[in-house]
Write a protein that holds these residues in place. Structure first.
Motif, PDB file in Angstrom:
ATOM      1  N   ALA A  27       1.083   9.962  18.196  1.00 28.31           N
ATOM      2  CA  ALA A  27       1.507  10.648  16.974  1.00 28.31           C
ATOM      3  C   ALA A  27       2.021  12.045  17.280  1.00 28.31           C
ATOM      4  O   ALA A  27       2.945  12.536  16.628  1.00 28.31           O
ATOM      5  CB  ALA A  27       0.347  10.709  15.977  1.00 28.31           C
ATOM      6  N   GLY A  28       1.436  12.680  18.292  1.00 21.83           N
ATOM      7  CA  GLY A  28       1.854  14.027  18.665  1.00 21.83           C
ATOM      8  C   GLY A  28       3.290  14.098  19.147  1.00 21.83           C
ATOM      9  O   GLY A  28       3.887  15.181  19.173  1.00 21.83           O
ATOM     10  N   ASN A  29       3.858  12.944  19.535  1.00 19.27           N
ATOM     11  CA  ASN A  29       5.269  12.917  19.927  1.00 19.27           C
ATOM     12  C   ASN A  29       6.195  13.080  18.732  1.00 19.27           C
ATOM     13  O   ASN A  29       7.345  13.502  18.881  1.00 19.27           O
ATOM     14  CB  ASN A  29       5.605  11.584  20.621  1.00 19.27           C
ATOM     15  N   ASP A  30       5.709  12.708  17.525  1.00 20.11           N
ATOM     16  CA  ASP A  30       6.586  12.612  16.362  1.00 20.11           C
ATOM     17  C   ASP A  30       6.208  13.522  15.199  1.00 20.11           C
ATOM     18  O   ASP A  30       6.932  13.569  14.206  1.00 20.11           O
ATOM     19  CB  ASP A  30       6.605  11.159  15.855  1.00 20.11           C
ATOM     20  N   THR A 114       0.603   3.897  -2.460  1.00 20.04           N
ATOM     21  CA  THR A 114       0.850   2.603  -1.821  1.00 20.04           C
ATOM     22  C   THR A 114       0.210   2.540  -0.444  1.00 20.04           C
ATOM     23  O   THR A 114      -0.528   1.593  -0.127  1.00 20.04           O
ATOM     24  CB  THR A 114       2.362   2.343  -1.706  1.00 20.04           C
ATOM     25  N   SER A 115       0.474   3.551   0.396  1.00 19.00           N
ATOM     26  CA  SER A 115      -0.125   3.585   1.732  1.00 19.00           C
ATOM     27  C   SER A 115      -1.648   3.670   1.646  1.00 19.00           C
ATOM     28  O   SER A 115      -2.359   3.013   2.404  1.00 19.00           O
ATOM     29  CB  SER A 115       0.424   4.780   2.525  1.00 19.00           C
ATOM     30  N   ALA A 116      -2.143   4.487   0.712  1.00 21.95           N
ATOM     31  CA  ALA A 116      -3.586   4.647   0.571  1.00 21.95           C
ATOM     32  C   ALA A 116      -4.250   3.328   0.212  1.00 21.95           C
ATOM     33  O   ALA A 116      -5.292   2.965   0.790  1.00 21.95           O
ATOM     34  CB  ALA A 116      -3.892   5.701  -0.490  1.00 21.95           C
ATOM     35  N   LEU A 117      -3.657   2.585  -0.711  1.00 21.94           N
ATOM     36  CA  LEU A 117      -4.242   1.304  -1.127  1.00 21.94           C
ATOM     37  C   LEU A 117      -4.176   0.272  -0.009  1.00 21.94           C
ATOM     38  O   LEU A 117      -5.107  -0.517   0.170  1.00 21.94           O
ATOM     39  CB  LEU A 117      -3.529   0.789  -2.380  1.00 21.94           C
ATOM     40  N   GLY A 161      -2.825   2.406  13.166  1.00 19.76           N
ATOM     41  CA  GLY A 161      -3.307   3.090  11.975  1.00 19.76           C
ATOM     42  C   GLY A 161      -3.486   4.573  12.209  1.00 19.76           C
ATOM     43  O   GLY A 161      -3.111   5.401  11.364  1.00 19.76           O
ATOM     44  N   THR A 162      -4.060   4.948  13.346  1.00 24.98           N
ATOM     45  CA  THR A 162      -4.225   6.367  13.688  1.00 24.98           C
ATOM     46  C   THR A 162      -2.869   7.052  13.765  1.00 24.98           C
ATOM     47  O   THR A 162      -2.695   8.170  13.262  1.00 24.98           O
ATOM     48  CB  THR A 162      -4.965   6.518  15.029  1.00 24.98           C
ATOM     49  N   TYR A 163      -1.917   6.383  14.381  1.00 27.22           N
ATOM     50  CA  TYR A 163      -0.563   6.930  14.494  1.00 27.22           C
ATOM     51  C   TYR A 163       0.068   7.119  13.115  1.00 27.22           C
ATOM     52  O   TYR A 163       0.626   8.182  12.807  1.00 27.22           O
ATOM     53  CB  TYR A 163       0.308   5.998  15.343  1.00 27.22           C
ATOM     54  N   MET A 170       6.907   4.240  10.655  1.00 24.88           N
ATOM     55  CA  MET A 170       6.742   2.870  11.149  1.00 24.88           C
ATOM     56  C   MET A 170       7.492   2.720  12.469  1.00 24.88           C
ATOM     57  O   MET A 170       8.631   2.267  12.514  1.00 24.88           O
ATOM     58  CB  MET A 170       7.262   1.870  10.118  1.00 24.88           C
ATOM     59  N   ASN A 171       6.864   3.148  13.541  1.00 25.21           N
ATOM     60  CA  ASN A 171       7.445   3.033  14.878  1.00 25.21           C
ATOM     61  C   ASN A 171       6.859   1.790  15.539  1.00 25.21           C
ATOM     62  O   ASN A 171       5.746   1.800  16.044  1.00 25.21           O
ATOM     63  CB  ASN A 171       7.116   4.286  15.692  1.00 25.21           C
ATOM     64  N   TRP A 172       7.624   0.707  15.537  1.00 24.66           N
ATOM     65  CA  TRP A 172       7.091  -0.571  16.012  1.00 24.66           C
ATOM     66  C   TRP A 172       6.846  -0.579  17.509  1.00 24.66           C
ATOM     67  O   TRP A 172       6.103  -1.419  18.018  1.00 24.66           O
ATOM     68  CB  TRP A 172       8.047  -1.705  15.619  1.00 24.66           C
TER      69      TRP A 172
END
Length: 298
Positions: A27-30, A114-117, A161-163, A170-172
């Motif tokens: 995540a720190g990359n983005d 939406t994301s929270a749910l 999920g952490t990311y 959404m980085n696949w």
């Protein structure tokens, strides 16, 4: 207190830390990291790991799987913790996981319901899956599906999920290192199941090694560990910034040592290699994360 600490099975907690660490470093990359949500994510993951361990202790004692166990003594089957006390602890850790997870989502997605749910639903499924693994009628862990649960929740869900909680992206490509952690976590479970193959067979617990036999379980173990390493190498290749990103390859000799032990040692001597596999996974995540942190400056 010593009995409860043993029931928590601290030697398995590196798996929760490993997945979180990889997700945070990616995540720190983005994005700029939010340390409050980062800490809450780790805390929630650890609570779910402990819940899974408590449920496993209770479920195995109830089913009789522990009667001929070759690994460390479980607390309910040994009588050091009563079944009622263990059930109460499971309720407590379920509530704690739900509370910390809900507060995490409140902080991470204050305006994105939406994301929270979606994450709330995933979390509730995770709580249920942790319990249903060995508890209740027809627990899926006894049908050989524990590997799927471990791969999904300790790999894909935890890392991705952490990311996403940090970056909202959404980085696949993140699925590659997430799969690595998932496969290594399944490797820990596989060592455990190979160690207990005879007692599980007698108790009717149809783990993957029980279903396919020890020789094929050894081949399966090689695939898990080599596959996990290859997924992360592919990720670094596709996102190359520095050779530091390949530091994690140094852990290969530890994985080789684990594979050799699983292939050559009798079941009763495999218990130390369960911890060794968990620590190796954590070390992999530390070196992988160092490589990612180094890339923040490129």
């Amino acid at each position: 207190m010593k009995s409860w600490i043993k029931a928590f099975r601290l030697r398995t907690l590196p798996l929760a830390i490993a997945g979180w660490l990889v997700g945070i470093s990616l995540a720190g990359n983005d994005t700029t990291l939010n340390y409050a949500t980062a800490i809450l994510t780790l805390f929630t993951a650890i609570l779910l790991q402990i819940l899974s361990n408590l449920a496993n202790d209770y479920g195995d004692a109830s089913s009789g799987v522990d009667e001929n166990r070759t690994g460390e003594t479980r607390m309910v089957s040994s009588g050091k913790i009563s079944a009622r006390a263990m059930k109460n602890a499971m309720v407590l850790f379920s509530l704690l996981s739900f509370i910390t997870g809900s507060y995490l989502l409140h902080l991470a997605f204050p305006d994105d319901w939406t994301s929270a749910l979606i994450f709330l639903l995933i979390g509730m499924v995770g709580i249920g899956a942790a319990i249903k693994y060995t508890v209740g009628k027809n627990p899926y862990g006894y049908a050989g599906f524990g590997d799927v649960f471990v791969f999904l929740f300790f790999g894909i869900v935890l890392v991705f999920g952490t990311y996403y909680i940090q970056s909202a992206q959404m980085n696949w490509g993140i699925l590659l290192p997430a799969s690595s952690i998932g496969l290594f976590s399944v490797g820990v479970l596989n060592v455990n199941n190979i160690r207990d193959i005879e007692s599980d067979r007698k108790a009717g617990k149809n783990s993957v090694p029980v279903r396919i036999g020890r020789e094929r379980a050894i081949v399966y173990h090689k695939i898990l560990l080599n596959g996990g390493m290859l997924f992360s190498i592919l990720f670094v290749y596709l996102n190359f910034r520095s050779w530091v990103g390949l530091l994690f390859i140094l852990v290969s000799f530890l994985f080789y040592k684990n594979i050799k032990a699983v292939a050559t040692k009798p079941a009763q001597e495999l218990d130390p290699y369960l911890k060794q596999m968990a620590i190796s996974t954590l070390l992999f995540s530390v070196l992988f994360s160092i490589g990612q942190i180094a890339s923040w400056f490129y």
